[in-house]
Scaffold this active site. Sequence first.
Site, short mmCIF file in Angstrom:
data_model
loop_
_atom_site.label_atom_id
_atom_site.label_comp_id
_atom_site.label_asym_id
_atom_site.label_seq_id
_atom_site.Cartn_x
_atom_site.Cartn_y
_atom_site.Cartn_z
N ASN A 154 -11.99 -4.09 3.09
CA ASN A 154 -10.71 -4.05 3.66
C ASN A 154 -10.60 -5.56 3.81
OD1 ASN A 154 -10.10 -1.46 2.95
ND2 ASN A 154 -9.93 -1.01 5.16
N HIS B 172 -9.18 -0.96 18.60
CA HIS B 172 -8.56 0.72 17.98
C HIS B 172 -9.72 1.16 17.58
CE1 HIS B 172 -6.28 3.54 16.25
NE2 HIS B 172 -6.47 3.38 15.04
N GLY C 279 0.90 -1.33 0.15
CA GLY C 279 0.04 -0.03 0.03
C GLY C 279 1.05 1.22 -0.07
N ALA C 280 0.96 1.88 -1.07
CA ALA C 280 1.71 3.17 -1.28
C ALA C 280 1.10 4.34 -1.21
CB ALA C 280 2.70 3.08 -2.48
N1 APR Z 1 -2.89 -4.32 -2.93
C1 APR Z 1 -1.82 -3.37 -2.80
N2 APR Z 1 -2.57 -2.30 -2.61
C2 APR Z 1 -3.76 -1.86 -2.39
C3 APR Z 1 -4.64 -2.89 -2.62
C4 APR Z 1 -4.30 -4.15 -2.80
N3 APR Z 1 -4.97 -5.21 -3.00
N4 APR Z 1 -5.90 -2.29 -2.41
C5 APR Z 1 -5.72 -1.12 -2.27
N5 APR Z 1 -4.40 -0.71 -2.43
C6 APR Z 1 -3.58 0.56 -1.87
C7 APR Z 1 -4.45 1.58 -2.68
O1 APR Z 1 -4.21 1.47 -4.18
C8 APR Z 1 -3.93 2.82 -1.93
O2 APR Z 1 -2.67 3.49 -2.70
O3 APR Z 1 -3.77 0.88 -0.63
C9 APR Z 1 -3.33 2.30 -0.90
C10 APR Z 1 -4.16 3.04 0.54
O4 APR Z 1 -3.80 4.36 0.54
P1 APR Z 1 -4.86 5.68 1.14
O5 APR Z 1 -5.94 5.24 0.25
O6 APR Z 1 -3.93 6.67 0.72
O7 APR Z 1 -5.19 5.14 2.58
P2 APR Z 1 -4.33 5.38 4.04
O8 APR Z 1 -4.47 6.75 4.30
O9 APR Z 1 -2.64 5.11 3.37
O10 APR Z 1 -4.67 4.38 4.78
C11 APR Z 1 -4.77 2.85 4.49
O11 APR Z 1 -4.66 2.35 6.86
O12 APR Z 1 -4.92 3.86 8.71
C12 APR Z 1 -5.37 2.57 7.70
O13 APR Z 1 -7.81 3.20 7.84
C13 APR Z 1 -6.89 3.24 7.25
O14 APR Z 1 -7.28 1.18 6.29
C14 APR Z 1 -6.69 2.47 5.73
C15 APR Z 1 -5.06 2.12 5.59
#
Ligand code: APR
Length: 308
Positions: free
Chosen positions: A95, A175, A9-10
């Site tokens: 999720n 949490h 997740g980037a």
């Molecule tokens: N595989 C890899 N990456 C994924 C997948 C997957 N199957 N599905 C989604 N992603 C990536 C998205 O493309 C996105 O870049 O996960 C990233 C999530 O980033 P953001 O939408 O910016 O969310 P973020 O604020 O980083 O939060 C991520 O952490 O704190 C928790 O509640 C929050 O569940 C959330 C997670």
Amino acid sequence: MRKKITVIGAGHVGEVTAFKIAEKELGDVILLDIIEDMPIGKGLDMLEGGPVGKYDTSIRGTNSYADTANSDIVVITAGIPRKPGMSRDELVGTNFGIVKSVTENVIEYSPNAILLVVSNPLDAMVYTAFKVSGFPKNKVFGMAGILDTTRFRAFISMELNVSVENIQAMVLGGHGDTMVPIARYTTVAGIPLTHFLPQERIDAIIDRTRKGGGEIVKYLKTGSAYYAPSLAVTEMVESVVKDKKKILPCAAYLEGEYGINDLYFGVPIKLGINGVEEIIKLDLTDEEKEAIKNSEAAVRNVIDLLKF
Ligand code: APR
């Protein structure tokens, strides 16, 4: 040998986490996302910052799990964040599928990794990674308590106008809004918090801490907090790779501790090279025990929705 640390997740949390890990030279970093090319751009940008940021870490973004092979630690931040008015629990439908498939891919290439889960709803998502991976419980844990305590500590520091470094705090439980900040185990330079503040101010700070994530979501409007969460993850990664054995509140798998069985829940753990090396058991008052039960019920309600 340098450690290999993968961040899945980037997005907001993943990119800041990868950057902090790289800056602190905790290991070489792989940053993976499903969005085509995006992690490659972010990884390259961070790598190019090395000479001026004075870190020699190798950082690489990718869309391929093959690049994550033989990671020592995998941080899972993939998933959607909440929007204003949502609870973390409402993210479970989306999720759960993401964390399940990410875990399946990760373990295929890194069968000996430590899994550190950040995706929400946290306690249910780390439970998912544990069940899907089949890894031992010491190698699968979640980040939540450090974030909750850093918020609690920041609010106390603002209230007392003292250094954040003076404040130690403890937050137990799931949490979410049922988390249990324990004022009795919260100190300012080793002095109990009750010496500095009347109960009604402590209660107000506890209330703000419980709702701290939601307060940020309300301002951001399109996502949730990521600076404090990423720093919290970095502290955990550092404690593992340097085998510091810090005692930190984290989501750990309980088998009878605190009267709770087969559940991930926020408790103080000792975090070292083997992951969760010890669960610290605290004596709690009847009121605190009641709050823990309430929080346990909230976490179980979400876990019951998971269909493996
Ligand atoms: N595989 C890899 N990456 C994924 C997948 C997957 N199957 N599905 C989604 N992603 C990536 C998205 O493309 C996105 O870049 O996960 C990233 C999530 O980033 P953001 O939408 O910016 O969310 P973020 O604020 O980083 O939060 C991520 O952490 O704190 C928790 O509640 C929050 O569940 C959330 C997670």
